[in-house]
Write a protein that holds these residues in place. Structure first.
Motif, mmCIF file in Angstrom:
data_model
loop_
_atom_site.group_PDB
_atom_site.id
_atom_site.type_symbol
_atom_site.label_atom_id
_atom_site.label_comp_id
_atom_site.label_asym_id
_atom_site.label_seq_id
_atom_site.Cartn_x
_atom_site.Cartn_y
_atom_site.Cartn_z
ATOM 1 N N PRO A 137 34.756 68.667 33.745
ATOM 2 C CA PRO A 137 35.454 69.213 32.570
ATOM 3 C C PRO A 137 35.215 70.722 32.426
ATOM 4 N N ARG A 138 36.201 71.401 31.875
ATOM 5 C CA ARG A 138 36.071 72.862 31.720
ATOM 6 C C ARG A 138 35.325 73.157 30.416
ATOM 7 N N TRP A 139 34.012 73.071 30.491
ATOM 8 C CA TRP A 139 33.176 73.148 29.290
ATOM 9 C C TRP A 139 33.319 74.480 28.560
ATOM 10 N N GLU A 140 33.677 75.541 29.293
ATOM 11 C CA GLU A 140 33.734 76.851 28.640
ATOM 12 C C GLU A 140 34.899 76.958 27.643
ATOM 13 N N MET A 141 35.791 75.942 27.626
ATOM 14 C CA MET A 141 36.871 75.963 26.633
ATOM 15 C C MET A 141 36.359 75.646 25.222
ATOM 16 N N LEU A 142 35.107 75.186 25.129
ATOM 17 C CA LEU A 142 34.603 74.656 23.857
ATOM 18 C C LEU A 142 33.801 75.641 23.042
ATOM 19 N N ASN A 143 33.829 75.439 21.735
ATOM 20 C CA ASN A 143 32.834 76.026 20.855
ATOM 21 C C ASN A 143 31.723 74.973 20.705
ATOM 22 N N HIS A 144 30.713 75.041 21.553
ATOM 23 C CA HIS A 144 29.708 73.973 21.642
ATOM 24 C C HIS A 144 28.979 73.733 20.325
ATOM 25 N N GLY A 145 28.744 74.821 19.575
ATOM 26 C CA GLY A 145 27.932 74.710 18.366
ATOM 27 C C GLY A 145 28.554 73.836 17.292
ATOM 28 N N ARG A 146 29.834 73.500 17.424
ATOM 29 C CA ARG A 146 30.488 72.738 16.366
ATOM 30 C C ARG A 146 30.502 71.234 16.631
ATOM 31 N N TYR A 147 29.903 70.826 17.742
ATOM 32 C CA TYR A 147 29.844 69.392 18.050
ATOM 33 C C TYR A 147 28.397 68.916 18.043
ATOM 34 N N LEU A 148 28.236 67.643 17.753
ATOM 35 C CA LEU A 148 26.907 67.035 17.814
ATOM 36 C C LEU A 148 26.459 66.922 19.271
ATOM 37 N N PHE A 149 27.344 66.454 20.129
ATOM 38 C CA PHE A 149 26.998 66.304 21.547
ATOM 39 C C PHE A 149 28.068 66.941 22.424
ATOM 40 N N THR A 150 27.638 67.736 23.374
ATOM 41 C CA THR A 150 28.574 68.181 24.415
ATOM 42 C C THR A 150 27.941 67.868 25.772
ATOM 43 N N ASN A 151 27.335 66.699 25.810
ATOM 44 C CA ASN A 151 26.635 66.284 27.031
ATOM 45 C C ASN A 151 27.181 64.938 27.508
ATOM 46 N N THR A 152 28.504 64.774 27.395
ATOM 47 C CA THR A 152 29.113 63.486 27.717
ATOM 48 C C THR A 152 29.736 63.517 29.108
ATOM 49 N N LEU A 153 29.615 62.416 29.804
ATOM 50 C CA LEU A 153 30.328 62.287 31.075
ATOM 51 C C LEU A 153 30.466 60.817 31.430
ATOM 52 N N THR A 154 31.241 60.558 32.464
ATOM 53 C CA THR A 154 31.422 59.175 32.922
ATOM 54 C C THR A 154 31.020 59.092 34.397
ATOM 55 N N ILE A 155 30.600 57.885 34.796
ATOM 56 C CA ILE A 155 30.311 57.696 36.228
ATOM 57 C C ILE A 155 31.521 57.100 36.935
ATOM 58 N N GLY A 156 32.557 56.783 36.166
ATOM 59 C CA GLY A 156 33.750 56.211 36.790
ATOM 60 C C GLY A 156 34.832 55.979 35.754
ATOM 61 N N ARG A 157 35.773 55.120 36.075
ATOM 62 C CA ARG A 157 36.846 54.758 35.132
ATOM 63 C C ARG A 157 37.065 53.258 35.172
ATOM 64 N N GLY A 158 37.601 52.724 34.075
ATOM 65 C CA GLY A 158 38.028 51.330 34.044
ATOM 66 C C GLY A 158 36.909 50.371 33.688
ATOM 67 N N CYS A 159 37.240 49.083 33.795
ATOM 68 C CA CYS A 159 36.287 48.027 33.445
ATOM 69 C C CYS A 159 36.703 46.774 34.223
ATOM 70 N N PRO A 160 35.751 45.985 34.680
ATOM 71 C CA PRO A 160 36.139 44.777 35.417
ATOM 72 C C PRO A 160 36.738 43.700 34.524
ATOM 73 N N TRP A 161 36.585 43.815 33.192
ATOM 74 C CA TRP A 161 37.040 42.754 32.292
ATOM 75 C C TRP A 161 38.370 43.128 31.649
ATOM 76 N N ARG A 162 39.004 42.149 30.982
ATOM 77 C CA ARG A 162 40.315 42.379 30.359
ATOM 78 C C ARG A 162 40.370 41.691 28.993
ATOM 79 N N CYS A 163 39.519 42.071 28.072
ATOM 80 C CA CYS A 163 39.508 41.418 26.759
ATOM 81 C C CYS A 163 40.844 41.687 26.048
ATOM 82 N N ASP A 164 41.375 40.665 25.384
ATOM 83 C CA ASP A 164 42.735 40.744 24.826
ATOM 84 C C ASP A 164 42.944 41.868 23.817
#
Ligand code: SF4
Length: 474
Positions: A147-174
């Motif tokens: 993500p292009r972190w420099e687009m943010l004003n970091h001080g206005r968020y509680l967390f700017t340390n979020t990321l994912t290790i992938g996408r999707g989920c093996p399950w399909r809850c309705d």
């Protein structure tokens, strides 16, 4: 071109303070920022932290649309389009219900944007936008940029340390968007070097993994966790209840610095879970799973859903008793909500049970359909009461963690974030959300430190990572 990306303001629930609405930035728009060729200027406005300016004149406006923000997104789009400024929409609601968004946009992006966003930008430059950009391939996670972190004003968020290790989920809850036919929910992982590179781009050793399900591939996680241990990070994530089947992974998570797990228990009634195809949840295993997590020094944030067809008003005291008995550290409760495009939405639509079509109410705090065994009012009242009861002084004390190492984080969440969140969030406005978040981290996790640049991070990396050339100082 000047491209302006917008995330409209979310609709807060009655128990939410601005801690919640300013919790984290819209990661998807930061990824779009990275996918945009550098010759274009890209800006971001997030309605959760600022007023959206509507009198400026970008060449292109991109809006990410969730179901509860759709009405605001449509108003913003209409304002720009009356002045001849082109608007494109994407995101989870645009993907699930593109026809809704098409009435207010020049273009709708359906599905993951990695393949289509660069094409769309090129078409916009040539004044030849197509009405629809539909993703037709499963995006290779290797193509997901940092993500292009420099687009943010970091001080206005509680967390700017979020990321994912992938996408999707093996399950399909309705009831989940992963049941929507337009959403590619196939489970895919980034490479381990890619994940480590992304962690290092954050500049902190406290990381929030916001995957749908961190243990989508247990084999992959077994390879990843030793790298986290080597990095020395402190982290949280979300997992499905079948984590209880993997004692070895729980051991590795604890050793690798995991402090808490968000888990979708959803219901303490097995029939409800089978009816919504959440078949991986077995209530007879809930208590032992929680005990295993607690024994390893991690906290549990239980996600619960009320309003299933098997629920009558007795569901609230039964669930409350279970929560307190298991000393659940934090609870996130939801009223069952039929997100348009999901299997559950189609079922209710067929049965004629949707009673409220104001999309701002689709934020899991309203009864927008007719429950089977209670009135909509009883559903809302029970939902609000369980929050009050769970976060009462007495029950905060009754749920105190057994492990001393969890107590500070537990009290901070229960008191500063939940019970007095509206008051303490005023301090966040005065002193800056990020500064307060850092204070909270320092007191909860004394070893927490910032890693100001990736060079520091490189010291922790293994040979494989260094060889990929991905560990650059960005
Ligand atoms: S396990 Fe969670 S993320 Fe996966 S489909 Fe079910 S509700 Fe959605």
């Amino acid at each position: 071109m000047w491209i302006k990306l917008i995330s409209p303001m979310t609709t807060a629930r009655p128990m939410d303070s601005i801690w919640k609405t300013r919790m984290a930035p819209p990661l998807s728009l930061l990824v779009l920022g990275s996918l945009t060729p550098p010759r274009h200027k890209v800006g971001l406005e997030d309605g959760n932290i600022q007023k959206i300016k509507l009198n400026d004149s970008p060449d292109l406006v991109g809006i990410t649309v969730k179901v509860d923000t759709a009405p605001s997104a449509f108003e913003i789009a209409d304002r720009y389009r009356t002045r001849g400024i082109r608007v494109v929409m994407g995101g989870i609601h645009a993907t699930s219900c593109p026809e809704d968004c098409a009435k207010h946009a020049d273009s709708v992006v359906i599905g993951d944007a990695e393949e289509n966003w660069p094409l769309l930008v090129e078409d916009a430059e040539k004044q030849s936008l197509k009405p629809v950009y539909r993703n037709s391939v499963t995006v290779d996670p290797a193509k997901i940029p940092i993500p292009r972190w420099e687009m943010l004003n970091h001080g206005r968020y509680l967390f700017t340390n979020t990321l994912t290790i992938g996408r999707g989920c093996p399950w399909r809850c309705d009831f989940c968007y992963n049941s929507s036919s337009n959403i590619d929910s196939s489970y895919r992982m980034k490479s381990i070097p890619q994940i480590i590179d992304e962690i290092c781009s954050l500049g902190t050793d406290h990381v929030m993994f916001i995957d749908d399900n961190f243990i989508g591939s247990p084999e992959f996680v077994r390879k990843l966790l030793p790298e986290f241990k080597r990095l020395g990070i402190t982290w949280q994530t979300a997992v499905s209840t079948n984590i209880g089947l993997y004692d070895d992974i729980l051991d590795m998570m604890a050793e690798a610095g995991c402090k808490s797990l968000f888990i979708g228990f959803e219901s303490v009634n097995q029939k409800n879970l089978m009816d919504c195809r959440k078949t991986q949840n077995r209530i007879q295993g809930y208590d032992s799973t929680i005990a295993k997590i607690h024994a390893r020094g991690m906290m549990v944030n239980a996600s619960l859903v009320f309003g299933f067809d098997g629920d009558d008003v007795s569901v609230f005291p039964a669930t409350f008793e279970w929560l307190v008995r298991n000393r659940i550290a934090t609870m996130t409760a939801h009223i069952l909500t039929p997100y348009p495009g999901t299997v559950f939405y189609r079922k209710l639509e067929t049965e004629g049970r949707i009673i409220d079509r104001e999309l701002r109410h689709y934020n899991t705090a309203h009864a927008v359909f007719m429950p089977a065994k209670m009135s909509p009012r009883e559903l809302v009242t029970g939902y609000l009461k369980i929050y009050d009861d769970f976060y009462s002084w007495l029950n905060i004390l009754r749920r105190l963690p057994v492990s001393d190492s969890q107590v500070m984080a537990y009290l901070q969440f229960n008191l500063l974030y939940r019970k007095f969140g509206k008051q303490t969030s005023m301090l966040g406005r005065i002193f800056g959300m990020r500064r307060l978040a850092e204070f909270a981290r320092r007191t909860s996790y004394p070893k927490w430190r910032r890693m100001e640049n990736a060079g520091q991070c490189n010291m922790f990396m293994n040979g494989e990572t260094a060889l990929t050339g991905l560990t650059t100082n960005r």
